[in-house]
Write a protein that holds these residues in place. Sequence first.
Motif, short mmCIF file in Angstrom:
data_model
loop_
_atom_site.label_atom_id
_atom_site.label_comp_id
_atom_site.label_asym_id
_atom_site.label_seq_id
_atom_site.Cartn_x
_atom_site.Cartn_y
_atom_site.Cartn_z
N PHE A 186 -20.18 -3.22 4.84
CA PHE A 186 -20.79 -4.49 5.26
C PHE A 186 -20.70 -5.50 4.13
O PHE A 186 -20.38 -6.67 4.36
N ARG A 187 -20.99 -5.07 2.89
CA ARG A 187 -20.95 -5.97 1.73
C ARG A 187 -19.54 -6.55 1.55
O ARG A 187 -19.38 -7.73 1.30
N LYS A 188 -18.53 -5.70 1.72
CA LYS A 188 -17.15 -6.14 1.57
C LYS A 188 -16.82 -7.21 2.62
O LYS A 188 -16.24 -8.25 2.30
N LEU A 189 -17.17 -6.95 3.86
CA LEU A 189 -16.91 -7.92 4.93
C LEU A 189 -17.72 -9.20 4.74
O LEU A 189 -17.23 -10.31 4.96
N TYR A 190 -18.97 -9.05 4.34
CA TYR A 190 -19.85 -10.20 4.12
C TYR A 190 -19.27 -11.10 3.04
O TYR A 190 -19.17 -12.32 3.21
N ASN A 191 -18.87 -10.52 1.92
CA ASN A 191 -18.32 -11.31 0.82
C ASN A 191 -16.97 -11.93 1.18
O ASN A 191 -16.66 -13.04 0.74
N ALA A 192 -16.19 -11.25 2.00
CA ALA A 192 -14.88 -11.78 2.40
C ALA A 192 -15.02 -13.04 3.23
O ALA A 192 -14.16 -13.91 3.19
N THR A 193 -16.12 -13.16 3.96
CA THR A 193 -16.31 -14.35 4.80
C THR A 193 -17.06 -15.46 4.09
O THR A 193 -17.18 -16.55 4.61
N ARG A 194 -17.56 -15.20 2.89
CA ARG A 194 -18.37 -16.20 2.22
C ARG A 194 -17.85 -16.60 0.84
O ARG A 194 -18.46 -17.37 0.15
N ASN A 195 -16.75 -16.03 0.42
CA ASN A 195 -16.20 -16.40 -0.88
C ASN A 195 -15.61 -17.79 -0.83
O ASN A 195 -15.27 -18.29 0.23
N GLY A 196 -15.45 -18.39 -1.99
CA GLY A 196 -14.84 -19.71 -2.07
C GLY A 196 -15.88 -20.80 -1.95
O GLY A 196 -16.99 -20.70 -2.47
N LYS A 197 -15.56 -21.84 -1.23
CA LYS A 197 -16.43 -23.00 -1.10
C LYS A 197 -17.78 -22.59 -0.50
O LYS A 197 -17.85 -21.75 0.39
N HIS A 198 -18.82 -23.22 -1.00
CA HIS A 198 -20.18 -22.93 -0.54
C HIS A 198 -20.27 -23.10 0.97
O HIS A 198 -19.79 -24.09 1.52
N THR A 199 -20.86 -22.13 1.63
CA THR A 199 -20.92 -22.17 3.09
C THR A 199 -22.31 -22.46 3.63
O THR A 199 -22.52 -22.47 4.82
N GLY A 200 -23.27 -22.67 2.73
CA GLY A 200 -24.64 -22.93 3.17
C GLY A 200 -24.83 -24.34 3.69
O GLY A 200 -23.90 -25.14 3.75
N LYS A 201 -26.05 -24.66 4.08
CA LYS A 201 -26.37 -25.98 4.61
C LYS A 201 -26.15 -27.07 3.56
O LYS A 201 -25.58 -28.10 3.83
N ASP A 202 -26.68 -26.84 2.39
CA ASP A 202 -26.53 -27.84 1.33
C ASP A 202 -26.14 -27.17 0.03
O ASP A 202 -26.72 -26.18 -0.37
N HIS A 203 -25.13 -27.70 -0.59
CA HIS A 203 -24.67 -27.17 -1.86
C HIS A 203 -25.64 -27.65 -2.94
O HIS A 203 -25.98 -28.84 -2.98
N ILE A 204 -26.11 -26.77 -3.78
CA ILE A 204 -27.08 -27.15 -4.81
C ILE A 204 -26.32 -27.81 -5.96
O ILE A 204 -25.62 -27.15 -6.71
N THR A 205 -26.47 -29.13 -6.03
CA THR A 205 -25.86 -29.90 -7.11
C THR A 205 -26.95 -30.34 -8.06
O THR A 205 -28.15 -30.19 -7.76
N VAL A 206 -26.57 -30.92 -9.18
CA VAL A 206 -27.56 -31.42 -10.13
C VAL A 206 -28.45 -32.45 -9.46
O VAL A 206 -29.67 -32.42 -9.60
N GLN A 207 -27.86 -33.36 -8.71
CA GLN A 207 -28.63 -34.43 -8.08
C GLN A 207 -29.62 -33.92 -7.04
O GLN A 207 -30.78 -34.33 -7.04
N ASN A 208 -29.20 -33.01 -6.15
CA ASN A 208 -30.17 -32.57 -5.14
C ASN A 208 -31.16 -31.57 -5.72
O ASN A 208 -32.24 -31.39 -5.20
N ARG A 209 -30.81 -30.89 -6.84
CA ARG A 209 -31.79 -30.03 -7.51
C ARG A 209 -32.89 -30.88 -8.11
O ARG A 209 -34.08 -30.57 -8.00
N ILE A 210 -32.52 -31.98 -8.74
CA ILE A 210 -33.50 -32.90 -9.32
C ILE A 210 -34.38 -33.47 -8.22
O ILE A 210 -35.61 -33.52 -8.34
N ALA A 211 -33.77 -33.90 -7.12
CA ALA A 211 -34.53 -34.46 -5.99
C ALA A 211 -35.49 -33.42 -5.43
O ALA A 211 -36.65 -33.74 -5.11
#
Length: 95
Positions: free
Chosen positions: A57-82
């Motif tokens: 399951f871990r192998k399949l899970y990581n294979a579908t989520r590697n690379g570009k962030h797939t969550g709702k919002d990517h945590i950047t410096v600006q939105n972390r500060i906000a």
Amino acid sequence: DKKVKIQGTEYDRKRKIPNSTIKKMLGMAKKQKSVAEIASKLGLNYTAVKYHVDAEFRKLYNATRNGKHTGKDHITVQNRIAYKRELVAAGKITA
């Protein structure tokens, strides 16, 4: 931003499971406990437990989520500060 520390608090957006809990999970899995039983007993999400006890399951899970962030919002410096400023303004944490 640097004065406000949220790491390790309930407002930390990174999900972390302590090594001791992971060892408990693995021990319970060896004793043939189901993922649902382990999740319920330890108060964790089913997927989090399955990720740690099931290598396939871990192998399949990581294979579908590697690379570009797939969550709702990517945590950047600006939105972390906000985010921290929102918590301070709401009185949930202090500066």
